[in-house]
Design a protein around this motif. Structure first.
Motif, mmCIF file in Angstrom:
data_model
loop_
_atom_site.group_PDB
_atom_site.id
_atom_site.type_symbol
_atom_site.label_atom_id
_atom_site.label_comp_id
_atom_site.label_asym_id
_atom_site.label_seq_id
_atom_site.Cartn_x
_atom_site.Cartn_y
_atom_site.Cartn_z
ATOM 1 N N GLN A 198 0.843 -1.188 0.000
ATOM 2 C CA GLN A 198 0.000 0.000 0.000
ATOM 3 C C GLN A 198 0.883 1.245 0.000
ATOM 4 O OE1 GLN A 198 -2.746 -1.768 3.354
ATOM 5 N NE2 GLN A 198 -3.877 -0.083 2.363
ATOM 6 N N VAL A 199 0.381 2.296 -0.626
ATOM 7 C CA VAL A 199 1.122 3.551 -0.736
ATOM 8 C C VAL A 199 0.404 4.642 0.044
ATOM 9 C CG1 VAL A 199 1.953 5.336 -2.320
ATOM 10 C CG2 VAL A 199 2.052 2.922 -3.004
ATOM 11 N N VAL A 200 1.168 5.422 0.800
ATOM 12 C CA VAL A 200 0.622 6.594 1.489
ATOM 13 C C VAL A 200 1.000 7.832 0.669
ATOM 14 C CG1 VAL A 200 0.668 8.009 3.572
ATOM 15 C CG2 VAL A 200 0.823 5.529 3.759
ATOM 16 N N PRO A 201 0.044 8.494 0.044
ATOM 17 C CA PRO A 201 0.358 9.680 -0.767
ATOM 18 C C PRO A 201 0.923 10.808 0.097
ATOM 19 C CG PRO A 201 -1.855 8.854 -1.229
ATOM 20 C CD PRO A 201 -1.395 8.163 0.011
ATOM 21 N N LEU A 202 1.790 11.599 -0.486
ATOM 22 C CA LEU A 202 2.336 12.747 0.231
ATOM 23 C C LEU A 202 1.236 13.746 0.596
ATOM 24 C CD1 LEU A 202 5.572 13.370 -1.863
ATOM 25 C CD2 LEU A 202 5.434 12.462 0.465
ATOM 26 N N VAL A 204 -1.421 13.369 2.089
ATOM 27 C CA VAL A 204 -2.067 13.184 3.399
ATOM 28 C C VAL A 204 -1.384 14.023 4.473
ATOM 29 C CG1 VAL A 204 -2.722 10.838 2.765
ATOM 30 C CG2 VAL A 204 -0.681 11.194 4.177
ATOM 31 N N GLY A 205 -0.184 14.515 4.179
ATOM 32 C CA GLY A 205 0.520 15.358 5.138
ATOM 33 C C GLY A 205 1.227 14.567 6.221
ATOM 34 N N LEU A 206 1.527 15.231 7.330
ATOM 35 C CA LEU A 206 2.220 14.579 8.441
ATOM 36 C C LEU A 206 1.330 13.511 9.065
ATOM 37 C CD1 LEU A 206 3.755 17.743 10.159
ATOM 38 C CD2 LEU A 206 4.897 16.140 8.624
ATOM 39 N N HIS A 207 1.974 12.442 9.553
ATOM 40 C CA HIS A 207 1.201 11.370 10.181
ATOM 41 C C HIS A 207 2.040 10.715 11.282
ATOM 42 C CE1 HIS A 207 3.599 8.527 7.858
ATOM 43 N NE2 HIS A 207 3.285 9.179 6.759
ATOM 44 N N ALA A 208 1.533 9.646 11.858
ATOM 45 C CA ALA A 208 2.120 9.058 13.058
ATOM 46 C C ALA A 208 3.478 8.408 12.861
ATOM 47 C CB ALA A 208 1.148 8.025 13.649
ATOM 48 N N LEU A 209 3.855 8.092 11.603
ATOM 49 C CA LEU A 209 5.147 7.436 11.348
ATOM 50 C C LEU A 209 5.941 8.183 10.277
ATOM 51 C CD1 LEU A 209 3.999 3.676 11.277
ATOM 52 C CD2 LEU A 209 5.246 4.830 13.115
ATOM 53 N N THR A 210 5.822 9.497 10.242
ATOM 54 C CA THR A 210 6.416 10.279 9.165
ATOM 55 C C THR A 210 7.905 10.015 8.971
ATOM 56 O OG1 THR A 210 4.766 12.039 9.347
ATOM 57 C CG2 THR A 210 6.879 12.621 8.344
ATOM 58 N N ASN A 211 8.680 9.927 10.051
ATOM 59 C CA ASN A 211 10.133 9.776 9.911
ATOM 60 C C ASN A 211 10.646 8.466 10.514
ATOM 61 O OD1 ASN A 211 9.712 10.345 12.582
ATOM 62 N ND2 ASN A 211 11.464 11.732 12.780
ATOM 63 N N THR A 212 9.789 7.456 10.571
ATOM 64 C CA THR A 212 10.156 6.207 11.236
ATOM 65 C C THR A 212 9.820 5.011 10.369
ATOM 66 O OG1 THR A 212 9.703 7.188 13.406
ATOM 67 C CG2 THR A 212 9.810 4.790 13.298
ATOM 68 N N ARG A 254 -2.168 3.219 8.186
ATOM 69 C CA ARG A 254 -2.834 2.323 7.234
ATOM 70 C C ARG A 254 -4.173 2.897 6.787
ATOM 71 N NH1 ARG A 254 -4.221 -4.073 8.471
ATOM 72 N NH2 ARG A 254 -5.510 -4.448 6.620
ATOM 73 N N ASP A 255 -4.866 3.571 7.692
ATOM 74 C CA ASP A 255 -6.143 4.193 7.341
ATOM 75 C C ASP A 255 -5.965 5.287 6.290
ATOM 76 O OD1 ASP A 255 -7.448 2.563 9.135
ATOM 77 O OD2 ASP A 255 -7.531 4.054 10.738
ATOM 78 N N LEU A 256 -4.783 5.879 6.214
ATOM 79 C CA LEU A 256 -4.523 6.956 5.260
ATOM 80 C C LEU A 256 -4.042 6.447 3.905
ATOM 81 C CD1 LEU A 256 -2.560 9.360 7.665
ATOM 82 C CD2 LEU A 256 -4.966 9.580 6.944
ATOM 83 N N ALA A 257 -3.655 5.174 3.850
ATOM 84 C CA ALA A 257 -3.036 4.627 2.645
ATOM 85 C C ALA A 257 -4.066 4.292 1.567
ATOM 86 C CB ALA A 257 -2.248 3.364 3.007
ATOM 87 N N LEU A 258 -3.583 4.264 0.331
ATOM 88 C CA LEU A 258 -4.408 3.790 -0.775
ATOM 89 C C LEU A 258 -4.667 2.302 -0.603
ATOM 90 C CD1 LEU A 258 -2.514 5.518 -3.745
ATOM 91 C CD2 LEU A 258 -4.556 6.355 -2.557
#
Length: 280
Positions: A198-202, A204-212, A254-258
């Motif tokens: 699954q891909v998280v589009p940019l 969606v902005g900042l999220h819980a695992l942005t740099n991890t 995961r809720d934010l992902a395609l």
């Protein structure tokens, strides 16, 4: 000549076992490192490093040694065991490698680069080179990473889900052909029944695992542990409460992902864009 131990994945310290066998075979042949190098056409210092355990060499060198010593396939089998031996990795990674090899399911989030289980040789080589590896050690680590990929394609392969930031797909390798190969491999793997991408589009902005980067590994007994990586450190998390908190963050991402189908189409579009990029 001392009696040799049986070649087995349970042999003590496969890397040391491989180096020892090289020394025994050369001693039995009665040749020096220089004479061996001249016979095979490889550098004597490389052969010396292999015998001391400082390097594993390449499969080409090992095949040449198998032919020279009349041990068809034996040295290559030992080499493969040594490449897959977790003792060659930094101590803090040992537990993770063992857990990965025995996991019944794996979940992953990629913030900056593709997971090793989905990398092609070209991508892995450039990624590891950027991390400071070169020469024989680079070749060994690329081979080891390619060996890890078999985890997803062997019989009874574990379930694997990876959520990939769009930023990963927008960071190509320097070689356009290798990048196209990597994207094609990613699409191919996403079609396997045991693999979900699954891909998280940019957008969606900042999220819980942005740099991890995060891994969750579930063992046969149902226990789940997490492995978290940032730019310069990594940590194995085993306490249930901490793992559960991290899983909640993963679920939010995961809720934010395609969806898997939408993600496959997204990867296809990126692949098409790469096809249109002019070669430099």
């Amino acid at each position: 000549m001392p009696q040799r131990r049986v070649v087995t994945g349970r042999s003590h310290e496969p890397r040391a076992r491989f180096a020892e066998e090289l020394r025994l075979l050369r001693a039995g042949k009665g040749v020096s490192l220089r004479e061996l190098a001249e016979e095979l056409g490889w550098d004597a210092s490389t052969l010396g490093k292999m015998e001391s355990g400082r390097s594993l060499g390449s499969p080409e060198i090992v095949e040449a040694l198998d032919q020279y010593y009349g041990t068809p396939g034996m040295l290559l089998a030992l080499w493969e065991l040594a490449v897959g031996d977790p003792t060659q990795f930094v101590e803090k990674y040992r537990a993770y490698m063992e857990l990965e090899a025995n996991a019944v399911s794996l979940w992953h989030y990629a913030s900056a680069n593709l997971p090793g289980l989905l990398q092609t040789p070209g991508y892995a080589r450039e990624f590891l080179t950027a991390g400071g590896l070169d020469g024989d050690e680079l070749a060994v680590q690329v081979e080891a990473r390619m060996g890890r990929r078999e985890l997803l394609t062997e019989e009874d392969a574990p379930r694997f889900r990876t959520i990939i930031s769009e930023a990963v797909l927008r960071t190509p390798t320097r070689d356009p052909a290798e990048w196209q190969e990597q994207l094609e491999h990613l699409r191919h793997m996403s079609e396997r029944k045991n693999v979900t991408v699954q891909v998280v589009p940019l957008s969606v902005g900042l999220h819980a695992l942005t740099n991890t980067d995060a891994w969750f590994l579930r063992a046969a007994d149902g226990r789940t542990v997490a492995w978290v990586e940032t730019g310069f450190t990594a940590e194995l998390i085993e306490k249930n409460g901490e793992v559960e908190r991290l899983q909640l963050r993963y679920d939010l991402v995961r809720d934010l992902a395609l969806s898997p189908d939408e993600s496959r189409e997204f990867i296809r579009r990126v692949w098409e864009e790469a096809q249109c990029e002019p070669s430099t």
